[in-house]
Design a protein around this motif. Structure first.
Motif, PDB file in Angstrom:
ATOM      1  N   TYR A 136       0.876  -0.981   0.079  1.00 41.83           N
ATOM      2  CA  TYR A 136      -0.121   0.009  -0.105  1.00 41.83           C
ATOM      3  C   TYR A 136       0.991   1.255   0.192  1.00 41.83           C
ATOM      4  O   TYR A 136       0.752   1.776  -0.501  1.00 41.83           O
ATOM      5  CB  TYR A 136      -0.998  -0.220   1.814  1.00 41.83           C
ATOM      6  N   GLU A 299     -18.571   4.197   3.301  1.00 40.18           N
ATOM      7  CA  GLU A 299     -17.956   2.600   3.631  1.00 40.18           C
ATOM      8  C   GLU A 299     -16.471   2.840   2.597  1.00 40.18           C
ATOM      9  O   GLU A 299     -15.982   2.061   2.901  1.00 40.18           O
ATOM     10  CB  GLU A 299     -19.093   1.690   2.675  1.00 40.18           C
ATOM     11  N   SER A 300     -17.213   3.644   1.831  1.00 36.44           N
ATOM     12  CA  SER A 300     -15.291   3.816   0.936  1.00 36.44           C
ATOM     13  C   SER A 300     -14.132   3.929   1.592  1.00 36.44           C
ATOM     14  O   SER A 300     -13.704   4.015   1.629  1.00 36.44           O
ATOM     15  CB  SER A 300     -16.119   4.990  -0.382  1.00 36.44           C
ATOM     16  N   ILE A 302     -14.586   3.312   5.011  1.00 35.23           N
ATOM     17  CA  ILE A 302     -13.645   1.934   5.679  1.00 35.23           C
ATOM     18  C   ILE A 302     -12.790   0.955   5.060  1.00 35.23           C
ATOM     19  O   ILE A 302     -12.170   0.589   5.293  1.00 35.23           O
ATOM     20  CB  ILE A 302     -15.331   1.164   6.806  1.00 35.23           C
ATOM     21  N   LYS A 303     -13.687   0.965   3.889  1.00 30.19           N
ATOM     22  CA  LYS A 303     -13.263   0.120   2.815  1.00 30.19           C
ATOM     23  C   LYS A 303     -11.421   0.781   2.767  1.00 30.19           C
ATOM     24  O   LYS A 303     -10.570  -0.505   2.067  1.00 30.19           O
ATOM     25  CB  LYS A 303     -13.502   0.202   1.924  1.00 30.19           C
ATOM     26  N   LEU A 304     -10.803   1.562   2.832  1.00 29.18           N
ATOM     27  CA  LEU A 304      -9.547   2.960   2.590  1.00 29.18           C
ATOM     28  C   LEU A 304      -8.846   2.480   3.636  1.00 29.18           C
ATOM     29  O   LEU A 304      -7.680   2.384   3.569  1.00 29.18           O
ATOM     30  CB  LEU A 304     -10.174   3.932   2.106  1.00 29.18           C
ATOM     31  N   TYR A 305      -8.860   2.071   4.866  1.00 27.21           N
ATOM     32  CA  TYR A 305      -8.547   2.024   5.804  1.00 27.21           C
ATOM     33  C   TYR A 305      -8.071   0.527   6.259  1.00 27.21           C
ATOM     34  O   TYR A 305      -7.508   0.465   7.189  1.00 27.21           O
ATOM     35  CB  TYR A 305      -8.808   3.172   6.815  1.00 27.21           C
ATOM     36  N   GLY A 306      -9.591   0.079   5.783  1.00 24.65           N
ATOM     37  CA  GLY A 306      -9.676  -0.890   6.323  1.00 24.65           C
ATOM     38  C   GLY A 306     -10.158  -2.278   7.110  1.00 24.65           C
ATOM     39  O   GLY A 306     -10.856  -0.740   8.027  1.00 24.65           O
ATOM     40  N   PRO A 307     -11.037  -2.731   7.429  1.00 28.44           N
ATOM     41  CA  PRO A 307     -11.322  -2.925   9.040  1.00 28.44           C
ATOM     42  C   PRO A 307     -11.506  -2.753  10.245  1.00 28.44           C
ATOM     43  O   PRO A 307     -12.199  -2.725  10.710  1.00 28.44           O
ATOM     44  CB  PRO A 307     -11.891  -5.304   8.399  1.00 28.44           C
ATOM     45  N   GLN A 359      -1.483  -0.280   5.136  1.00 26.98           N
ATOM     46  CA  GLN A 359      -2.982  -0.317   5.045  1.00 26.98           C
ATOM     47  C   GLN A 359      -3.313   1.160   5.224  1.00 26.98           C
ATOM     48  O   GLN A 359      -3.466   2.335   4.735  1.00 26.98           O
ATOM     49  CB  GLN A 359      -3.561  -1.325   4.867  1.00 26.98           C
ATOM     50  N   ASP A 367      -6.204   9.552   1.317  1.00 22.31           N
ATOM     51  CA  ASP A 367      -7.739  10.332   2.480  1.00 22.31           C
ATOM     52  C   ASP A 367      -8.120  11.759   2.453  1.00 22.31           C
ATOM     53  O   ASP A 367      -8.616  12.557   1.990  1.00 22.31           O
ATOM     54  CB  ASP A 367      -8.265   9.489   3.897  1.00 22.31           C
TER      55      ASP A 367
END
Length: 483
Positions: A136, A299-300, A302-307, A359, A367
């Protein structure tokens, strides 16, 4: 004759006296125009602070991703194929040059070279070498200024970590964030200028402690405010269920009146600091829950930073929170992530650390950029020193450890007026710097410069001496700053 002789000796007569008086009045008038508070009774420090920033800043805020424990540059950014070729051979004395050793390797008679087990590739316009452990980070290579020639003076964690945070190896000096709070304050009156976030990885951890975000001899309003991962991000901030907002306001008004009386009687500046802290806590009661709430993040993101960004107290969650704090006017956000102390079983431990941090670190840059904040936000990633090119303890083909190495290590910076690219180099052994050395004081001077402050002018008089973050050294690394 006697009168003339006396005037000659005194170099003063009526005409000269009136002439000098007029010059003095003119100088005073000019001084009052240049420095409006010259005759206000304010201290030199207060007068200096009101002139900040000293020049147009390139950055408005800082997010410092401190990797506590010292990541190995040889596994991440400083690609040295020769170490693989000479795997297991003894480090030549001509390279080590009698460098001081820690107590953990001082008894070793051999220093077997350990090449990294991980592969590297080149990325971005700068063709920066980045490890396979950081896919990443490799994806944002064109945003990074990778400084491979950092060096420090301390060889053990506590003094080295304290040195990076305060500009001194001893305690009770103001931290970097406290200096920025002192110099520039916060952009949001409802949040502190300096916030601290902690997380812990899977590797061997080194402790962090409050002296790293202390205000030192500055007013206590400049101390870093620690955010926790529990139900209450800032401890002791919430009122008891029986206390209404109006009750709290009335109590604070009465307390302020008492403190004001004490301030008039004793003149203790710390009383004024307490008044400010009570008021800040009152405002934070509504501001903190809002800024720490990530339920409204799309959601985008959250997906960017990871769960893991949904799990409070993780590195990913703290990176997302750092963006939110910065977005809401916090001047300096300091993250500490523990677990990088790779004295043994380094290959396995560093895999876990990179899985936790790679990540989210890259996500923070992306971001900030998509929100139009990166140009005004300086992001810093790095630890307190580097790791040796030789193995500490037993060396095998698939396992090794590395000791502390202050002579050369890697950090990266992004945004906030920083010029992307690779700066500085080390020798083929990854042991000594061969070009563009950057000392910790140089790093501090450069960061303050990016924030619009002259590091030699940002001072505070304490115990008869003027102190500053860069002590009596430091030069700005102009080559890494955008024109």
């Amino acid at each position: 004759m006697a009168k003339q002789a006396l005037e000659y000796r005194l170099r003063m007569n009526r005409r000269r006296f009136l002439s000098r008086l007029s010059l003095g009045i003119g100088s005073a008038a000019l001084g009052s125009l240049l420095i409006p508070d010259l005759f206000s009774g304010k201290s030199n420090e207060e007068a200096i602070l009101e002139q900040l920033p000293h020049f147009a800043p390139k950055a408005k805020r800082i997010i410092y991703l401190f990797q506590n424990g010292a990541p190995s540059q040889l596994e991440l950014f400083d690609y040295k194929p020769m170490l693989r070729e000479k795997f297991g051979q003894d480090l030549p004395e001509s390279i080590r040059m009698g460098q001081r050793l820690t107590g953990m390797t001082a008894e070793q008679t051999k220093f077997p070279l350990a090449g990294s087990l991980f592969n590297f590739a080149q990325y971005g316009e700068s063709k920066a070498w980045i490890s396979e452990l950081l896919p990443y980070t490799a994806g944002i290579a064109d945003e990074l200024c990778i400084i491979k020639s950092m060096y420090t003076e301390a060889i053990n964690h506590d003094p080295a970590l304290t040195f990076f945070q305060t500009g001194a190896q001893v305690g009770n000096r103001p931290s970097m964030g406290s200096w920025l709070s002192y110099g520039l304050g916060s952009e949001n009156k409802n949040l502190p200028a300096f916030c601290v976030l902690l997380s812990k990885g899977k590797g061997n951890g080194q402790g962090v402690y409050s002296k790293l975000w202390t205000n030192g001899f500055l007013d206590s309003v400049h101390q870093g405010v620690q955010f926790s991962s529990g139900e209450n991000p800032v401890l002791y901030l919430n009122d008891h269920a029986s206390v209404t907002r109006a009750d709290r306001r009335h109590m604070l008004d009465q307390l302020e009146a008492l403190n004001e009386e004490g301030l008039r009687e004793f003149g203790d500046p710390e009383i004024n600091a307490k008044i400010q802290q009570y008021e800040m806590a009152y405002r934070m009661q509504t501001a903190v829950p809002e800024v720490t709430d990530i339920s409204k993040e799309p959601e985008s993101v959250i997906k960017l930073y990871g769960p893991e960004c949904l799990v409070p107290g993780t590195y990913a969650a703290n990176c997302l929170l750092a963006r939110k704090l910065s977005e809401n006017g916090v001047r300096f956000v300091q993250l500490y992530h523990q677990g990088w102390d790779g004295h043994g079983n380094l290959p396995a431990e560093i895999k876990g650390q990179c899985a936790d941090t790679d990540q989210p670190s890259a996500a923070l840059i992306k971001d900030l950029k998509q929100r139009g904040m990166l140009d005004e936000t300086l992001v810093i990633w790095g630890g307190e020193f580097g790791r040796t090119n030789y193995c500490q303890g037993p060396l095998t083909k698939d396992n090794y450890g590395r000791d502390h190495h202050p002579r050369c290590f890697t950090i990266w910076m992004a945004g906030g007026g920083i010029k992307p690219g690779v700066y500085g180099e080390t020798d083929d052994f990854g042991y000594n710097i061969t070009s563009n050395p950057v000392h910790v004081h140089d790093f501090h001077a450069t960061v303050l410069h990016l924030m619009g402050m002259d590091h030699e002018q940002l001072t505070f008089k304490h115990l008869g001496r003027r102190y500053r973050l860069t002590d009596v050294a430091g030069k700005i690394v102009n080559d890494i700053i955008k024109a």
